[in-house]
Write a protein that holds these residues in place. Structure first.
Motif, short mmCIF file in Angstrom:
data_model
loop_
_atom_site.label_atom_id
_atom_site.label_comp_id
_atom_site.label_asym_id
_atom_site.label_seq_id
_atom_site.Cartn_x
_atom_site.Cartn_y
_atom_site.Cartn_z
N VAL A 239 0.84 -1.20 0.00
CA VAL A 239 0.00 0.00 0.00
C VAL A 239 0.87 1.25 0.00
CG1 VAL A 239 -1.71 1.30 1.32
CG2 VAL A 239 -1.90 -1.19 1.14
N LEU A 240 1.88 1.28 0.86
CA LEU A 240 2.75 2.44 0.92
C LEU A 240 3.55 2.60 -0.37
CD1 LEU A 240 4.05 2.22 4.57
CD2 LEU A 240 2.56 3.95 3.61
N ARG A 241 3.98 1.51 -0.96
CA ARG A 241 4.74 1.59 -2.21
C ARG A 241 3.87 2.23 -3.30
NH1 ARG A 241 5.88 -3.56 -2.71
NH2 ARG A 241 7.41 -3.42 -1.05
N ARG A 242 2.61 1.82 -3.35
CA ARG A 242 1.71 2.36 -4.37
C ARG A 242 1.41 3.84 -4.10
NH1 ARG A 242 -1.90 -1.52 -4.30
NH2 ARG A 242 -3.11 -0.61 -2.63
N LEU A 243 1.25 4.20 -2.83
CA LEU A 243 0.92 5.59 -2.50
C LEU A 243 2.10 6.54 -2.65
CD1 LEU A 243 -1.31 5.10 0.67
CD2 LEU A 243 -2.04 5.79 -1.60
N THR A 244 3.31 6.05 -2.44
CA THR A 244 4.47 6.93 -2.47
C THR A 244 5.29 6.82 -3.75
OG1 THR A 244 5.83 5.30 -1.31
CG2 THR A 244 4.68 6.91 0.04
N ALA A 245 4.85 6.00 -4.69
CA ALA A 245 5.63 5.78 -5.91
C ALA A 245 5.68 7.01 -6.79
CB ALA A 245 5.05 4.60 -6.69
N GLY A 246 4.66 7.84 -6.74
CA GLY A 246 4.62 9.03 -7.60
C GLY A 246 5.66 10.06 -7.25
#
Length: 61
Positions: A21-28
């Motif tokens: 979840v964090l990877r998806r949220l902070t990838a941008g």
């Protein structure tokens, strides 16, 4: 003792489910500082839960 078990389970579930979840949220990379803060808060929450579980188990003996 059951509180310690729940804290260990909480920490394990958080450590297992939070990274995707964090990877998806902070990838941008929109706000790198907030991304680092979110990751660190999650790591600290897991460590505090596990440390509290250890303290509860040691204190009960």
């Amino acid at each position: 003792m059951t509180t310690a078990v729940w804290l260990v389970l909480y920490g394990a579930v958080l450590a297992w489910l939070a990274p995707p979840v964090l990877r998806r949220l902070t990838a941008g990379g929109v706000s790198p500082a907030m991304g680092v803060a979110a990751w660190l808060a999650t790591v600290v929450a897991v460590l505090v839960a596990w440390l509290a579980a250890v303290v509860l188990v040691v204190d009960s003996t």
